[in-house]
Design a protein around this motif. Structure first.
Motif, PDB file in Angstrom:
ATOM      1  N   GLN A 150      17.202 -40.141 -19.102  1.00 49.98           N
ATOM      2  CA  GLN A 150      17.714 -41.389 -19.542  1.00 49.98           C
ATOM      3  C   GLN A 150      18.665 -41.774 -18.649  1.00 49.98           C
ATOM      4  O   GLN A 150      18.975 -42.928 -18.720  1.00 49.98           O
ATOM      5  N   ARG A 151      19.906 -40.945 -18.165  1.00 47.63           N
ATOM      6  CA  ARG A 151      20.362 -41.427 -17.168  1.00 47.63           C
ATOM      7  C   ARG A 151      20.025 -42.074 -15.856  1.00 47.63           C
ATOM      8  O   ARG A 151      20.220 -43.027 -15.485  1.00 47.63           O
ATOM      9  N   LEU A 152      18.801 -41.529 -15.497  1.00 47.15           N
ATOM     10  CA  LEU A 152      18.325 -41.982 -14.256  1.00 47.15           C
ATOM     11  C   LEU A 152      17.107 -43.156 -14.607  1.00 47.15           C
ATOM     12  O   LEU A 152      16.532 -43.714 -13.849  1.00 47.15           O
ATOM     13  N   ASP A 153      16.850 -43.334 -15.895  1.00 44.31           N
ATOM     14  CA  ASP A 153      16.053 -44.188 -16.190  1.00 44.31           C
ATOM     15  C   ASP A 153      14.575 -44.202 -15.528  1.00 44.31           C
ATOM     16  O   ASP A 153      14.170 -45.305 -14.938  1.00 44.31           O
ATOM     17  N   ILE A 154      14.069 -42.791 -15.562  1.00 43.70           N
ATOM     18  CA  ILE A 154      12.750 -42.651 -14.620  1.00 43.70           C
ATOM     19  C   ILE A 154      11.516 -42.595 -15.463  1.00 43.70           C
ATOM     20  O   ILE A 154      11.688 -41.759 -16.662  1.00 43.70           O
ATOM     21  N   THR A 155      10.404 -43.316 -15.203  1.00 42.21           N
ATOM     22  CA  THR A 155       9.362 -43.058 -16.164  1.00 42.21           C
ATOM     23  C   THR A 155       8.846 -41.518 -15.961  1.00 42.21           C
ATOM     24  O   THR A 155       8.500 -41.295 -14.965  1.00 42.21           O
ATOM     25  N   THR A 156       8.481 -41.058 -17.226  1.00 41.52           N
ATOM     26  CA  THR A 156       8.106 -39.823 -17.347  1.00 41.52           C
ATOM     27  C   THR A 156       6.992 -39.519 -18.150  1.00 41.52           C
ATOM     28  O   THR A 156       7.013 -40.035 -19.422  1.00 41.52           O
ATOM     29  N   LEU A 157       5.899 -38.781 -17.687  1.00 42.36           N
ATOM     30  CA  LEU A 157       4.731 -38.287 -18.607  1.00 42.36           C
ATOM     31  C   LEU A 157       4.937 -36.832 -18.598  1.00 42.36           C
ATOM     32  O   LEU A 157       5.128 -36.149 -17.811  1.00 42.36           O
ATOM     33  N   TYR A 158       5.090 -36.354 -19.814  1.00 41.30           N
ATOM     34  CA  TYR A 158       5.525 -34.719 -20.250  1.00 41.30           C
ATOM     35  C   TYR A 158       4.356 -34.259 -21.066  1.00 41.30           C
ATOM     36  O   TYR A 158       4.108 -34.773 -22.185  1.00 41.30           O
ATOM     37  N   VAL A 159       3.970 -32.995 -20.523  1.00 38.77           N
ATOM     38  CA  VAL A 159       2.964 -32.520 -21.487  1.00 38.77           C
ATOM     39  C   VAL A 159       3.542 -31.084 -21.950  1.00 38.77           C
ATOM     40  O   VAL A 159       4.101 -30.353 -21.505  1.00 38.77           O
ATOM     41  N   THR A 160       3.299 -30.877 -23.401  1.00 44.86           N
ATOM     42  CA  THR A 160       3.553 -29.945 -24.079  1.00 44.86           C
ATOM     43  C   THR A 160       2.589 -29.553 -25.266  1.00 44.86           C
ATOM     44  O   THR A 160       1.956 -30.628 -25.912  1.00 44.86           O
ATOM     45  N   HIS A 161       2.533 -28.257 -25.655  1.00 47.89           N
ATOM     46  CA  HIS A 161       1.764 -28.039 -26.979  1.00 47.89           C
ATOM     47  C   HIS A 161       2.808 -27.721 -28.260  1.00 47.89           C
ATOM     48  O   HIS A 161       2.433 -27.484 -29.283  1.00 47.89           O
ATOM     49  N   ASP A 162       4.163 -27.827 -27.458  1.00 50.70           N
ATOM     50  CA  ASP A 162       5.292 -27.478 -28.693  1.00 50.70           C
ATOM     51  C   ASP A 162       5.674 -28.865 -29.379  1.00 50.70           C
ATOM     52  O   ASP A 162       6.552 -29.507 -28.662  1.00 50.70           O
ATOM     53  N   GLN A 163       5.321 -28.808 -30.845  1.00 47.02           N
ATOM     54  CA  GLN A 163       5.639 -29.951 -31.357  1.00 47.02           C
ATOM     55  C   GLN A 163       7.168 -30.273 -31.588  1.00 47.02           C
ATOM     56  O   GLN A 163       7.531 -31.528 -31.429  1.00 47.02           O
ATOM     57  N   GLU A 164       7.902 -29.280 -31.724  1.00 51.38           N
ATOM     58  CA  GLU A 164       9.402 -29.346 -31.644  1.00 51.38           C
ATOM     59  C   GLU A 164      10.094 -30.074 -30.492  1.00 51.38           C
ATOM     60  O   GLU A 164      10.965 -30.738 -30.467  1.00 51.38           O
ATOM     61  N   GLU A 165       9.521 -29.526 -29.475  1.00 48.16           N
ATOM     62  CA  GLU A 165       9.946 -29.863 -28.173  1.00 48.16           C
ATOM     63  C   GLU A 165       9.661 -31.345 -28.004  1.00 48.16           C
ATOM     64  O   GLU A 165      10.388 -32.227 -27.567  1.00 48.16           O
ATOM     65  N   ALA A 166       8.337 -32.042 -28.275  1.00 44.78           N
ATOM     66  CA  ALA A 166       7.826 -33.124 -28.180  1.00 44.78           C
ATOM     67  C   ALA A 166       8.655 -34.171 -29.143  1.00 44.78           C
ATOM     68  O   ALA A 166       9.262 -35.103 -28.673  1.00 44.78           O
ATOM     69  N   MET A 167       9.009 -33.516 -30.406  1.00 38.72           N
ATOM     70  CA  MET A 167       9.908 -34.631 -31.360  1.00 38.72           C
ATOM     71  C   MET A 167      11.174 -34.724 -30.850  1.00 38.72           C
ATOM     72  O   MET A 167      11.816 -35.593 -31.145  1.00 38.72           O
ATOM     73  N   SER A 168      11.603 -33.649 -30.147  1.00 38.67           N
ATOM     74  CA  SER A 168      13.221 -33.848 -29.686  1.00 38.67           C
ATOM     75  C   SER A 168      13.538 -34.612 -28.506  1.00 38.67           C
ATOM     76  O   SER A 168      14.519 -35.240 -28.416  1.00 38.67           O
ATOM     77  N   ILE A 169      12.541 -34.798 -27.665  1.00 39.57           N
ATOM     78  CA  ILE A 169      12.642 -35.426 -26.394  1.00 39.57           C
ATOM     79  C   ILE A 169      12.147 -36.772 -26.078  1.00 39.57           C
ATOM     80  O   ILE A 169      12.367 -37.542 -25.326  1.00 39.57           O
ATOM     81  N   ALA A 170      11.032 -37.121 -26.859  1.00 43.09           N
ATOM     82  CA  ALA A 170      10.100 -38.188 -26.602  1.00 43.09           C
ATOM     83  C   ALA A 170      10.647 -39.556 -27.242  1.00 43.09           C
ATOM     84  O   ALA A 170      11.392 -39.800 -27.924  1.00 43.09           O
ATOM     85  N   ASP A 171      10.309 -40.791 -26.253  1.00 37.06           N
ATOM     86  CA  ASP A 171      10.617 -42.054 -26.820  1.00 37.06           C
ATOM     87  C   ASP A 171       9.364 -42.109 -27.652  1.00 37.06           C
ATOM     88  O   ASP A 171       9.284 -42.782 -28.800  1.00 37.06           O
ATOM     89  N   ARG A 172       8.199 -41.683 -26.962  1.00 28.65           N
ATOM     90  CA  ARG A 172       6.809 -41.963 -27.880  1.00 28.65           C
ATOM     91  C   ARG A 172       6.048 -40.614 -27.493  1.00 28.65           C
ATOM     92  O   ARG A 172       6.203 -40.042 -26.596  1.00 28.65           O
ATOM     93  N   ILE A 173       5.100 -40.426 -28.468  1.00 24.56           N
ATOM     94  CA  ILE A 173       4.431 -39.166 -28.312  1.00 24.56           C
ATOM     95  C   ILE A 173       2.802 -39.806 -28.611  1.00 24.56           C
ATOM     96  O   ILE A 173       2.600 -40.714 -29.288  1.00 24.56           O
ATOM     97  N   ALA A 174       2.058 -39.053 -27.815  1.00 24.64           N
ATOM     98  CA  ALA A 174       0.420 -39.280 -27.752  1.00 24.64           C
ATOM     99  C   ALA A 174      -0.123 -37.992 -28.293  1.00 24.64           C
ATOM    100  O   ALA A 174      -0.089 -37.115 -27.594  1.00 24.64           O
ATOM    101  N   VAL A 175      -0.454 -38.060 -29.421  1.00 22.14           N
ATOM    102  CA  VAL A 175      -1.344 -36.768 -30.055  1.00 22.14           C
ATOM    103  C   VAL A 175      -2.690 -36.612 -29.812  1.00 22.14           C
ATOM    104  O   VAL A 175      -3.196 -37.635 -29.873  1.00 22.14           O
ATOM    105  N   MET A 176      -2.889 -35.721 -28.650  1.00 25.38           N
ATOM    106  CA  MET A 176      -4.273 -35.535 -28.349  1.00 25.38           C
ATOM    107  C   MET A 176      -5.226 -34.613 -28.996  1.00 25.38           C
ATOM    108  O   MET A 176      -4.627 -33.315 -29.485  1.00 25.38           O
TER     109      MET A 176
END
Length: 372
Positions: free
Chosen positions: A194-220
């Motif tokens: 957030q401080r660096l305002d850098i566009t980020t694509l993040y992969v995880t299978h951990d839903q808690e991790e995804a829910m805690s950091i994402a602006d948006r989530i794409a569920v695949m």
């Protein structure tokens, strides 16, 4: 592996990424099928899904590490589908730290800047800025073997960020850390992104991790995207049964028509068809008093609940600030989650429970949610 930037000394002015009709096949296996996705400048978008759903393949294809079978990838207004990874201005962070063991922290951070074409003075400024943000400025002359796992991961992240790339791709970056350190590090990553305002694509299978950091989530699932939305939207308004059951810990309880009858649920008014499945989250199940009303403080805001039904309490499991209960009735089970455990609720005994009818979700025979 880390791709090198050719963009010069200035950071990207935008950072938008769009994917249209992306398909990736390996011989007869379709790993990703006709996928469409857009990432906003400065956004942290998480690809979330079970193992083998295609999320890592999607990330690697966007980064240029895999060749798309069909479709197009754009960075801002430029199509990069056939560009080599080193020309896409993408930085990668993997679950393995991939640091050079013979180089110090300073040397590892300096390495990706050698082909960028910036002066030594600018490189030094960037390295000092990043290490200060990562609280690693006191370890600049330290080698990786002398660092903890969390510190090595910070260096790996810093090595990617120091180049100020158009897109930062992170593939399960915290999976090698223990549970406590994962929670701490993901919070640090989010604050840094957030401080660096850098566009980020993040992969995880951990839903808690995804829910805690994402602006948006794409569920695949199975090579395609089931739903894209904010963590709150994904949780509160899933579009289908897969998303509803995948998001949530413990998972949503799914009831077929026979079990709906056993639990005494009337289908919410407004449903235009008979659902094949009714879902209720564990936190929307409450112990009931003798007159059939919820007996805990958790019913605040609940306006309608189902008829009370007697369940046997098979198991009570304390999980930090809550309790998870396994309930059974005629070989049918439900999981309930309570913030407090009322008096009179004991393992091996029968207790009446009610459901919040306003929070039920109905799904048709294809798994699509039915508006109620």
């Amino acid at each position: 592996m880390e791709t090198e930037s050719t963009s010069g000394s200035e950071p990207s002015t935008s950072g938008a990424v769009s994917v249209e009709g992306l398909t990736k096949e390996y011989d007869d296996v379709v790993a990703v099928s006709d996928l469409n996705l857009s990432i906003k400048p400065g956004e942290l978008l998480v690809l979330l899904g079970p193992s083998g759903c295609g999320k890592t393949t999607t990330l690697r294809t966007i980064a240029g590490l895999e060749h798309a079978t069909e479709g197009a990838v754009h960075f801002d207004d430029e199509e990069v589908t056939r560009q080599a990874p080193q020309r896409r201005d993408v930085a990668m962070v993997f679950q393995s730290y991939a640091l050079y063991p013979h180089k110090t922290v300073r040397g590892n951070l300096r390495f990706p800047l050698r082909k960028v074409g910036i002066s030594e003075e600018v490189a030094t400024e960037r390295i000092e800025e990043i290490t200060e943000l990562l609280e690693m400025d006191e370890h600049l002359e330290t080698r990786p073997a002398q660092l903890s796992g969390g510190q090595r991961q910070r260096v790996a992240v810093g090595r990617a960020l120091v180049r100020q790339p158009h897109l930062l791709c992170m593939d399960e970056p915290l999976s090698n850390l223990d549970a406590k350190l994962r929670v701490e590090t993901r919070a640090e990553l989010r604050q840094l992104q957030q401080r660096l305002d850098i566009t980020t694509l993040y992969v995880t299978h951990d839903q808690e991790e995804a829910m805690s950091i994402a602006d948006r989530i794409a569920v695949m699932n199975d090579g395609h995207i089931e739903q894209i939305g904010t963590p709150e939207d994904i949780y509160e308004h899933p579009t289908n049964e897969f998303v509803a059951s995948f998001i949530g810990d413990p998972p949503m309880n799914m009831l077929d028509p026979d079990n709906v009858t056993k639990v005494g649920i009337d289908i919410p008014a407004g449903s235009l068809e008979v659902p094949a499945t009714v879902g209720v989250r564990p936190e929307h199940i409450y112990p009931a008093t003798a007159d059939g009303e919820p007996s805990t403080e958790e019913q605040i805001g609940v306006e309608r609940w189902s008829n009370p039904v007697s369940f046997n309490v098979e198991l009570i499991e304390p999980v930090g600030r809550a309790y998870e209960l396994l309930l059974s009735r005629d070989a049918f089970t439900l999981t309930a989650r309570l913030r407090t455990l009322p008096e009179g609720v004991h393992e091996g005994e029968s207790t009446s429970f009610v459901l919040d009818r306003d929070r039920l979700m109905c799904f048709d025979s294809t798994g699509k949610v039915i508006d109620t």
